[in-house]
Design a protein around this motif. Structure first.
Motif, mmCIF file in Angstrom:
data_model
loop_
_atom_site.group_PDB
_atom_site.id
_atom_site.type_symbol
_atom_site.label_atom_id
_atom_site.label_comp_id
_atom_site.label_asym_id
_atom_site.label_seq_id
_atom_site.Cartn_x
_atom_site.Cartn_y
_atom_site.Cartn_z
ATOM 1 N N GLU A 333 34.401 -27.081 -33.335
ATOM 2 C CA GLU A 333 35.689 -27.245 -32.646
ATOM 3 C C GLU A 333 36.204 -25.926 -32.084
ATOM 4 N N THR A 334 37.175 -26.054 -31.246
ATOM 5 C CA THR A 334 37.754 -24.847 -30.664
ATOM 6 C C THR A 334 38.322 -23.916 -31.748
ATOM 7 N N GLY A 335 38.113 -22.609 -31.571
ATOM 8 C CA GLY A 335 38.673 -21.608 -32.466
ATOM 9 C C GLY A 335 37.998 -21.503 -33.816
ATOM 10 N N VAL A 336 36.860 -22.190 -33.977
ATOM 11 C CA VAL A 336 36.230 -22.244 -35.293
ATOM 12 C C VAL A 336 35.419 -20.972 -35.586
ATOM 13 N N GLY A 337 35.182 -20.197 -34.537
ATOM 14 C CA GLY A 337 34.463 -18.932 -34.738
ATOM 15 C C GLY A 337 33.061 -18.938 -34.151
ATOM 16 N N LYS A 338 32.834 -19.716 -33.096
ATOM 17 C CA LYS A 338 31.496 -19.787 -32.499
ATOM 18 C C LYS A 338 31.124 -18.446 -31.854
ATOM 19 N N THR A 339 32.054 -17.898 -31.080
ATOM 20 C CA THR A 339 31.752 -16.623 -30.420
ATOM 21 C C THR A 339 31.538 -15.531 -31.464
ATOM 22 N N PHE A 340 32.388 -15.557 -32.478
ATOM 23 C CA PHE A 340 32.307 -14.551 -33.550
ATOM 24 C C PHE A 340 30.944 -14.637 -34.242
ATOM 25 N N LEU A 341 30.499 -15.876 -34.496
ATOM 26 C CA LEU A 341 29.204 -16.047 -35.153
ATOM 27 C C LEU A 341 28.075 -15.579 -34.229
ATOM 28 N N MET A 499 44.868 -19.651 -37.118
ATOM 29 C CA MET A 499 45.215 -18.820 -38.277
ATOM 30 C C MET A 499 45.556 -17.393 -37.817
ATOM 31 N N LYS A 500 44.747 -16.886 -36.903
ATOM 32 C CA LYS A 500 44.997 -15.528 -36.390
ATOM 33 C C LYS A 500 46.352 -15.453 -35.699
ATOM 34 N N ASN A 501 46.635 -16.472 -34.887
ATOM 35 C CA ASN A 501 47.920 -16.494 -34.172
ATOM 36 C C ASN A 501 49.085 -16.558 -35.144
HETATM 37 N N1 LIG Z 1 34.649 -15.433 -39.876
HETATM 38 C C1 LIG Z 1 35.650 -14.867 -39.226
HETATM 39 N N2 LIG Z 1 36.322 -13.857 -39.778
HETATM 40 C C2 LIG Z 1 37.336 -13.260 -39.129
HETATM 41 N N3 LIG Z 1 37.758 -13.633 -37.899
HETATM 42 C C3 LIG Z 1 37.120 -14.623 -37.290
HETATM 43 C C4 LIG Z 1 36.026 -15.295 -37.908
HETATM 44 N N4 LIG Z 1 35.588 -16.241 -37.060
HETATM 45 C C5 LIG Z 1 36.377 -16.169 -35.975
HETATM 46 N N5 LIG Z 1 37.276 -15.199 -36.105
HETATM 47 C C6 LIG Z 1 38.333 -14.873 -35.155
HETATM 48 O O1 LIG Z 1 38.974 -16.084 -34.793
HETATM 49 C C7 LIG Z 1 39.219 -16.160 -33.391
HETATM 50 C C8 LIG Z 1 38.529 -17.373 -32.815
HETATM 51 O O2 LIG Z 1 37.128 -17.209 -32.930
HETATM 52 P P1 LIG Z 1 36.123 -17.498 -31.748
HETATM 53 O O3 LIG Z 1 36.676 -17.030 -30.443
HETATM 54 O O4 LIG Z 1 34.796 -17.006 -32.143
HETATM 55 O O5 LIG Z 1 36.151 -19.073 -31.742
HETATM 56 P P2 LIG Z 1 35.396 -20.067 -30.771
HETATM 57 O O6 LIG Z 1 34.877 -21.162 -31.603
HETATM 58 O O7 LIG Z 1 34.399 -19.329 -29.941
HETATM 59 O O8 LIG Z 1 36.612 -20.556 -29.891
HETATM 60 P P3 LIG Z 1 36.606 -21.352 -28.465
HETATM 61 O O9 LIG Z 1 35.864 -22.622 -28.659
HETATM 62 O O10 LIG Z 1 38.070 -21.579 -28.211
HETATM 63 O O11 LIG Z 1 35.961 -20.429 -27.475
HETATM 64 C C9 LIG Z 1 38.694 -14.889 -32.803
HETATM 65 O O12 LIG Z 1 39.788 -14.033 -32.614
HETATM 66 C C10 LIG Z 1 37.761 -14.333 -33.851
HETATM 67 O O13 LIG Z 1 37.759 -12.915 -33.826
#
Ligand SMILES: Nc1ncnc2c1ncn2[C@@H]1O[C@H](COP(=O)(O)OP(=O)(O)OP(=O)(O)O)[C@@H](O)[C@H]1O
Length: 583
Positions: A333-341, A499-501
């Motif tokens: 899902e959105t914001g779940v941390g895909k880019t971070f991973l 959560m970050k917001n």
């Molecule tokens: N495991 C983690 N620990 C700390 N911060 C995290 C972690 N995973 C994600 N974040 C933070 O949470 C925010 C959302 O993560 P991210 O952009 O990777 O999500 P996403 O799934 O790619 O979102 P979208 O689908 O909206 O592009 C980012 O600011 C990221 O730095």
């Protein structure tokens, strides 16, 4: 001898010069024109490098020429005398004909003379007494040799030896040539030192700019260093050659003039003039790759895995995949941390030093993407090409993405795609190309939404609070147990992004940094409440409100509550409220 009358037994090169001089319709001048004080200053400034290169030669030869009826002149490429040394009496006599500082000695203004004729012929030459075109100058004999710039070989100026024509002197051409060679050799050393300096600067710039494709050229326009991928990204060789050719002419101008002129040659690049002191010594050209990012330094598989059981399993798989070059599809899902991973995987891979190029597929425009593809502006020989939301791209873009994925994979780059919607379902309903799907889904990782791994909410909250405090140089937020319970029960539709917001907003709004359930936004206040609020609950709330109202100052909060400070401490302990200091 009057102007225009050819001396007997004239040498061929002098005759040619006389023919040229005759066309210039020169008056029978007594002296060469003068550029004036200001003009001389400007010319000296523009030729500061030549003067620096000639400094030692002038100092040594100037001293040795004293008492020999001979003077030594350094001229710029326009034939203007920049420096004059040697025999004092002869220098004074030279002044009468402006054979001195600021004198302008090209053939078009004073006719045949060693300075102007050597410049016109581009080689060493002597012009003796009557060979001079203007009668008043025939009291002199001169020998001059042009000086070329190290590297570009462009004409920088000239060395001239002059003496009264009645004084016998046979070796002046050789002397001027030897001095010019000494100056050229010093210029070559200067260039070598500058190139070393450019390499040092390159290392500093790379630290700042990361792995952008870069080229550094020295003042002669010659390449000092190019990253491996520069040639691939900058396939417009002709433009680059034209840019290199312009550098020697521009390099002594101001940095602003240099970048203005050069950026017109190569649009889409960043140009930086590198200088030592006031002198520009080279130009750094880097290709802008707006989509290229350095992976987030906090993205670390071990840290992500530490959040709980689901993350541990995910990160163990991710760690294994990081060692391969298999194309990856990360869903969640959105914001779940895909880019971070994806960034963490890149950082754990053997290609970690390569770029992490993130492309937002929903924003791609077909025309521009075609252009970028045609010019090879996307992709590198290693690193990661991360396609965010390929399922959002319309069919014509998906087709281009297919070409892109094939090209970059072929070049050795890893492709990682991120999707908030299950992509296979999109394939099944005909909304996503199956050939593209199977090229990007070599392996698939799924990140569960936060609400499906409630045990990870508290540790993640702690991690995010800590990194927020460090990144923003702020206090660390603290949560009462009620607040933590409310947060753990929240469904987190926006996952970690939400959560970050929230952490950012609470930090901005809370004067004390102590967060209770009542401090949370309304949508978070749905933790199961004990049936009916007890007197004890009311006391707890009153205490927290007093602390909040007094900005965390416990003495004043005690006063507001009408109790002693020691009593407030006891109550804080009994309610499990941390005794934190004001943030
Ligand atoms: N495991 C983690 N620990 C700390 N911060 C995290 C972690 N995973 C994600 N974040 C933070 O949470 C925010 C959302 O993560 P991210 O952009 O990777 O999500 P996403 O799934 O790619 O979102 P979208 O689908 O909206 O592009 C980012 O600011 C990221 O730095």
């Amino acid at each position: 001898m009057a102007v225009g009358r050819v001396p007997p037994n004239i040498r061929q090169e002098v005759l040619q010069s006389w023919n040229r001089s005759a066309k210039y319709r020169i008056e029978n001048s007594k002296h060469a024109p003068l550029v004036g004080e200001e003009g001389l200053l400007t010319r000296r400034a523009l030729s500061r490098r030549l003067r620096r290169g000639a400094r030692t030669a002038l100092a040594q030869a100037g001293t040795l020429l004293r008492g020999t009826d001979t003077i030594l002149l350094l001229c710029d490429q326009a034939g203007v005398v920049l420096d004059a040394v040697g025999d004092e009496v002869t220098l004074a006599r030279g002044r009468e004909n402006h054979l001195h500082l600021g004198g302008h000695w090209t053939e078009d203004v004073i006719g045949t003379n060693a300075i102007g004729t050597a410049l016109a012929a581009g080689r060493p030459i002597a012009v003796r007494g009557p060979e001079h075109f203007c009668e008043a100058i025939q009291r002199w004999s001169c020998a001059a040799t042009p000086i070329s710039d190290a590297g570009s070989r462009s004409l920088l100026g000239l060395v001239d030896i002059s003496w009264p024509s009645h004084v016998p002197q046979n070796n002046a051409v050789a002397l001027s040539a030897a001095l010019a060679a000494q100056v050229e050799s010093e210029l070559t050393h200067m260039l070598a030192r500058e190139r070393e300096r450019l390499m040092e600067q390159l290392h500093l710039r790379r630290l700042r700019r990361g792995n952008e494709p870069m080229l550094i050229v020295d003042r002669s326009g010659a390449d000092v260093f190019a990253t491996d991928d520069f040639a691939r990204f900058c396939d417009d060789d002709q433009t680059l050659t034209a840019l290199r050719a312009r550098v020697p002419d521009l390099i002594d101008q101001t940095p602003h003039t240099i970048t203005e002129a050069l950026s017109k040659c190569l649009p889409g690049t960043d140009l930086e003039v590198i200088a030592t002191g006031e002198d520009a010594i080279g130009v750094l050209i880097s290709l802008r790759r707006s989509r290229a990012h350095a992976a987030d330094a906090n993205a670390d598989l071990v840290k992500i895995g530490a959040a709980g059981a689901a993350s541990t399993v995910l990160c163990t798989q991710a760690q294994r995949l990081a060692q391969t070059n298999i194309a990856l599809l990360i869903e969640g899902e959105t914001g779940v941390g895909k880019t971070f991973l994806a960034q963490a995987i890149h950082r754990a891979s053997p290609q970690a030093d390569g770029p992490f190029e993130l492309i937002d597929c929903s924003r791609l425009i077909a025309g521009r993407l075609c252009d970028d593809l045609a010019h090879g502006r996307i992709g590198a020989s290693h690193g990661v090409l991360c396609l965010n939301g390929p399922g959002e791209a319309p069919p014509e873009i998906q087709k281009l993405l297919l070409n892109l994925v094939e090209d970059v994979s072929h070049a050795g780059m890893r492709v990682v795609a991120l999707s908030a919607r299950p992509l296979l379902k999109e394939v099944q309903r005909g909304a996503f190309r199956s050939d593209l799907y199977y090229r990007i889904a070599g392996a698939r990782l799924e990140i569960q939404p936060l609400r499906e791994r409630p045990d990870e909410i508290r540790p993640l909250l702690q991690q995010l609070v800590l990194s927020h405090a460090i990144e923003n140089n702020r206090r660390e937020l603290r949560f009462t147990s009620r607040a933590t319970t409310a947060l753990a029960a929240h469904p987190w539709p926006g996952n970690l992004l939400e959560m970050k917001n929230l952490i950012g907003a609470l930090d901005a709004l809370s004067p004390t940094g102590l967060i209770d359930e009542r401090t949370l936004p309304p949508e978070f206040r749905h933790a199961p409440r004990p049936a009916g609020e007890t007197l004890r609950d009311k006391e707890r709330i009153e205490i927290l409100e007093a602390i909040e109202a007094e900005g965390g100052n416990l003495s004043r909060a005690a006063q507001r509550l009408g109790i002693a400070r020691s009593t407030l401490y006891l109550k804080l302990d009994s309610h499990g409220i941390p005794r934190m200091r004001q943030g």
